[in-house]
Design an enzyme around this catalytic site. Structure first.
Site, PDB file in Angstrom:
ATOM      1  N   GLY A  77       0.808  -1.309  -0.033  1.00 41.78           N
ATOM      2  CA  GLY A  77      -0.010  -0.115   0.038  1.00 41.78           C
ATOM      3  C   GLY A  77       0.576   1.196   0.000  1.00 41.78           C
ATOM      4  O   GLY A  77       0.148   2.175   0.281  1.00 41.78           O
ATOM      5  N   GLU A 106       4.546  -6.284   0.681  1.00 45.42           N
ATOM      6  CA  GLU A 106       3.981  -6.675  -0.698  1.00 45.42           C
ATOM      7  C   GLU A 106       3.567  -5.457  -1.517  1.00 45.42           C
ATOM      8  O   GLU A 106       2.451  -5.113  -1.631  1.00 45.42           O
ATOM      9  CB  GLU A 106       2.506  -7.358  -0.461  1.00 45.42           C
ATOM     10  CG  GLU A 106       2.397  -8.596   0.474  1.00 45.42           C
ATOM     11  CD  GLU A 106       1.149  -9.103   0.881  1.00 45.42           C
ATOM     12  OE1 GLU A 106       0.256  -8.401   0.543  1.00 45.42           O
ATOM     13  OE2 GLU A 106       0.962 -10.093   1.178  1.00 45.42           O
ATOM     14  N   PRO A 107       4.728  -4.783  -1.808  1.00 36.44           N
ATOM     15  CA  PRO A 107       4.511  -3.648  -3.031  1.00 36.44           C
ATOM     16  C   PRO A 107       3.934  -3.952  -4.096  1.00 36.44           C
ATOM     17  O   PRO A 107       4.283  -4.947  -4.802  1.00 36.44           O
ATOM     18  CB  PRO A 107       5.997  -2.954  -2.880  1.00 36.44           C
ATOM     19  CG  PRO A 107       6.648  -4.464  -2.781  1.00 36.44           C
ATOM     20  CD  PRO A 107       6.082  -5.024  -1.769  1.00 36.44           C
ATOM     21  N   ARG A 134       2.057  -0.964  -6.221  1.00 39.95           N
ATOM     22  CA  ARG A 134       1.944   0.310  -7.012  1.00 39.95           C
ATOM     23  C   ARG A 134       3.207   0.957  -7.225  1.00 39.95           C
ATOM     24  O   ARG A 134       3.778   1.673  -8.226  1.00 39.95           O
ATOM     25  CB  ARG A 134       0.954   1.269  -6.189  1.00 39.95           C
ATOM     26  CG  ARG A 134       0.779   2.563  -6.917  1.00 39.95           C
ATOM     27  CD  ARG A 134       0.380   3.594  -5.612  1.00 39.95           C
ATOM     28  NE  ARG A 134      -0.747   2.913  -5.145  1.00 39.95           N
ATOM     29  CZ  ARG A 134      -2.105   3.095  -5.298  1.00 39.95           C
ATOM     30  NH1 ARG A 134      -2.478   3.736  -6.319  1.00 39.95           N
ATOM     31  NH2 ARG A 134      -3.150   2.443  -4.538  1.00 39.95           N
ATOM     32  N   ARG A 147      -9.857   5.160 -12.558  1.00 41.34           N
ATOM     33  CA  ARG A 147      -9.505   5.437 -11.293  1.00 41.34           C
ATOM     34  C   ARG A 147      -9.989   6.773 -10.773  1.00 41.34           C
ATOM     35  O   ARG A 147     -10.261   7.164  -9.550  1.00 41.34           O
ATOM     36  CB  ARG A 147      -7.996   5.535 -10.762  1.00 41.34           C
ATOM     37  CG  ARG A 147      -7.393   4.040 -10.994  1.00 41.34           C
ATOM     38  CD  ARG A 147      -6.008   3.711 -10.499  1.00 41.34           C
ATOM     39  NE  ARG A 147      -5.856   4.422  -9.274  1.00 41.34           N
ATOM     40  CZ  ARG A 147      -5.254   5.562  -8.838  1.00 41.34           C
ATOM     41  NH1 ARG A 147      -4.709   6.383  -9.633  1.00 41.34           N
ATOM     42  NH2 ARG A 147      -4.988   5.692  -7.640  1.00 41.34           N
ATOM     43  N   TYR A 203     -12.422   6.966  -7.439  1.00 38.34           N
ATOM     44  CA  TYR A 203     -12.226   7.483  -6.125  1.00 38.34           C
ATOM     45  C   TYR A 203     -11.188   8.774  -6.314  1.00 38.34           C
ATOM     46  O   TYR A 203     -10.734   8.856  -5.379  1.00 38.34           O
ATOM     47  CB  TYR A 203     -11.584   6.294  -5.306  1.00 38.34           C
ATOM     48  CG  TYR A 203     -10.358   5.278  -5.858  1.00 38.34           C
ATOM     49  CD1 TYR A 203      -9.322   5.828  -6.311  1.00 38.34           C
ATOM     50  CD2 TYR A 203     -11.064   4.205  -5.910  1.00 38.34           C
ATOM     51  CE1 TYR A 203      -8.444   4.981  -6.842  1.00 38.34           C
ATOM     52  CE2 TYR A 203     -10.007   3.167  -6.619  1.00 38.34           C
ATOM     53  CZ  TYR A 203      -8.641   3.501  -6.877  1.00 38.34           C
ATOM     54  OH  TYR A 203      -7.817   2.728  -7.293  1.00 38.34           O
ATOM     55  N   CYS A 251     -20.025   7.847 -22.289  1.00 42.17           N
ATOM     56  CA  CYS A 251     -21.189   8.408 -22.440  1.00 42.17           C
ATOM     57  C   CYS A 251     -21.424   8.590 -20.656  1.00 42.17           C
ATOM     58  O   CYS A 251     -22.552   7.860 -20.391  1.00 42.17           O
ATOM     59  CB  CYS A 251     -22.320   7.556 -22.954  1.00 42.17           C
ATOM     60  SG  CYS A 251     -23.857   8.494 -22.979  1.00 42.17           S
ATOM     61  N   GLU A 252     -20.587   9.147 -20.095  1.00 44.67           N
ATOM     62  CA  GLU A 252     -20.804   9.586 -18.801  1.00 44.67           C
ATOM     63  C   GLU A 252     -20.125  10.852 -18.488  1.00 44.67           C
ATOM     64  O   GLU A 252     -18.884  10.998 -18.912  1.00 44.67           O
ATOM     65  CB  GLU A 252     -20.147   8.513 -17.879  1.00 44.67           C
ATOM     66  CG  GLU A 252     -20.475   7.045 -17.878  1.00 44.67           C
ATOM     67  CD  GLU A 252     -21.884   7.089 -17.029  1.00 44.67           C
ATOM     68  OE1 GLU A 252     -22.002   7.524 -16.233  1.00 44.67           O
ATOM     69  OE2 GLU A 252     -22.463   5.570 -17.200  1.00 44.67           O
ATOM     70  N   TYR A 275      -2.936  -0.344 -11.681  1.00 41.23           N
ATOM     71  CA  TYR A 275      -4.181  -0.450 -11.534  1.00 41.23           C
ATOM     72  C   TYR A 275      -5.122   0.127 -12.617  1.00 41.23           C
ATOM     73  O   TYR A 275      -6.438   0.202 -12.829  1.00 41.23           O
ATOM     74  CB  TYR A 275      -4.855   0.358 -10.243  1.00 41.23           C
ATOM     75  CG  TYR A 275      -4.288  -0.431  -8.919  1.00 41.23           C
ATOM     76  CD1 TYR A 275      -4.967  -1.419  -8.720  1.00 41.23           C
ATOM     77  CD2 TYR A 275      -3.524   0.297  -8.310  1.00 41.23           C
ATOM     78  CE1 TYR A 275      -4.380  -2.359  -7.554  1.00 41.23           C
ATOM     79  CE2 TYR A 275      -3.003  -0.511  -7.211  1.00 41.23           C
ATOM     80  CZ  TYR A 275      -3.310  -1.671  -6.887  1.00 41.23           C
ATOM     81  OH  TYR A 275      -2.904  -2.403  -5.571  1.00 41.23           O
TER      82      TYR A 275
END
Length: 460
Positions: free
Chosen positions: A276, A318-319, A321, A358, A362, A389-390, A419
């Site tokens: 993380g 656990e890298p 990103r 992404r 968020y 179409c958003e 990601y």
């Protein structure tokens, strides 16, 4: 007024938290080394990555296009291996995984975390050493567990009481003794977005430390002789830029290690603190130094173990990103440039939330530049949007681009290695882009881009 609806105003997303847009950079053509790949530059005005001009990449492979700097990724693997020394470093495959990347991770000597049968299949297809694979997931199917057991994966992270029973049954049937970690929800909430904070009690992952579920999970695994309990696992969130949360998590996990020793006479040899760690997406971000993280985590674990009176376990991190994110760039072609007077200019590109969800998911922030040429034009406040179409189909919410930007120009968005391809989708039947690895002036496709034929395959 309803809290679910609001009157339309003159500005999009009025209900969303609004901040002042960033100030224009001193140089619209600059590439900040803390954001862009280690092997990126401007050559003859155009952005190059790994010695390859983005104009050539767009010509040869089309846009949108994911570009991955191979040497950048490999060098970050080595940074972690060196910083953590005798600890275990497992790359978190959920950030991005394909067969070629799995080979890089193997060649650099790291382990690999997978979260599904599909990710496990990718690893096994290139003969990744199964003993260096850890299987995660809150709802592993019997088939996924069975395949992991038969393959001999090194660790299975137990996430529910049902899974413990299922594992015991499968282990007995196959005559093997899989090694298990218990995923513990420590109650530590990282200062990150709600959707990527994973250690508070009210969420789907792991066994709660606060209500005694974690201790009960330990009892149940120890009661099954066909399972080998190796240690505890925790993951407190994503895009974390300091180790304060890890210190609290380590204290609570070590207290549980001490409880296990007192109750069962068992000293567990492993402690997995997850990953993380954050990276820089915009100039204001400060990414932590990997060596500082490693030294800090080792110091934290040693201190809390000494205070709890338990031996220091072998540490695993656990890298994901931080290994693959900075080396990735997405290249788009500008299609339309629409000025909304008094507000901003909307720059529409040929991708969007299908290749990078992404921002919409968020509120992720990104840095983008005009990549096919340099420009001395005045900065204009812009919003890079996709073709879907958003109204929430936003790639970069607020940034400054030169006001001579025109259709046909190429934009590059930095730090998209993690990601983006993993979360890519086919909304509006948009094919997912290719992934091209670049190194020493040579480009090669490591994930083929989809075609319309791919999209129609399987339909009657």
């Amino acid at each position: 007024m309803s809290r679910f609806a609001h009157p339309a105003g003159d500005r999009h997303a009025e209900m969303m938290p609004q901040e002042r847009p960033p100030r224009p950079p001193a140089d619209l053509n600059s590439l900040s080394p803390k954001i862009w790949p280690r092997n990126s530059a401007r050559t003859g005005g155009a952005v190059t990555v790994g010695g390859v001009d983005v104009r050539d990449l767009a010509r040869d492979y089309g846009t949108p296009l994911y570009v991955l700097d191979e040497d950048d990724v490999r060098s970050r693997c080595r940074d972690y291996a060196e910083a953590f020394g005798d600890s275990d470093v497992h790359y978190a495959g959920k950030a991005f995984l394909c067969r070629e990347l799995a080979r890089w991770i193997d060649e650099e000597g790291l382990g690999l975390d997978v979260c599904s049968g599909g990710e496990l299949a990718v690893a096994l297809s290139v003969d990744f050493p199964p003993e260096r694979i850890t299987l995660h997931g809150n709802n592993k199917s019997a088939a996924e567990l069975e395949r992991a057991i038969q393959a001999g994966v090194g660790r299975i992270v137990a996430d529910s009481f049902e899974e413990i029973a299922r594992l015991g049954h499968l282990a007995e049937r196959h005559g093997v003794r899989p090694r298990v970690l218990i995923r513990v929800t420590t109650g530590v909430e990282a200062h990150t977005h709600e959707f990527i904070a994973t250690a508070h009690d009210d969420q789907k992952f792991g066994f709660s430390l606060n209500n005694g579920s974690a201790a009960e999970a330990v009892r149940r695994v120890l009661a099954l002789p066909q399972l080998e309990l190796l240690g505890l696992h925790s993951h407190i969130g994503s895009q974390i830029i300091d180790t304060a949360g890890f210190e609290v998590a380590a204290q609570r996990l070590t207290a549980l290690l001490a409880q296990i020793k007192d109750e069962h006479g068992v000293v567990l040899p492993e402690l997995d603190l997850g990953g993380g760690y954050g990276i820089a997406y915009v100039e204001a971000d400060e990414a932590p130094d990997i060596k500082v993280i490693a030294d800090s985590l080792r110091e934290i674990v040693a201190k809390v173990c000494a205070n709890a009176g338990v031996p220091v376990p072998r540490l695993t991190v656990e890298p994901g990103r931080t290994i693959v994110g900075p080396g990735g760039v997405t290249v788009y072609e500008v299609g339309t440039v629409k000025d909304v007077e008094g507000l901003r200019t909307y720059v529409s590109v040929d991708g969007g939330m299908s290749d990078n969800v992404r921002t919409a998911l968020y509120g992720a922030e990104y840095t983008s530049v005009l990549a096919s040429r340099s420009s001395d034009a005045r900065p204009m406040l812009s919003r890079v949007v996709g073709k879907h179409c958003e109204s929430g189909d936003i790639v970069v919410r607020d940034l400054w681009l030169p006001d001579d930007l025109a259709p046909g120009d190429l934009l590059a968005v930095a730090a998209t290695g993690a990601y983006c391809r993993s979360l890519a989708n086919n909304y509006n039947y948009q094919p997912r882009p290719a992934v091209v690895a670049v190194r020493d002036g040579v480009a090669r496709v490591i994930v083929r881009g989809e075609t319309e034929e791919d999209l129609l395959r399987g339909q009657s």
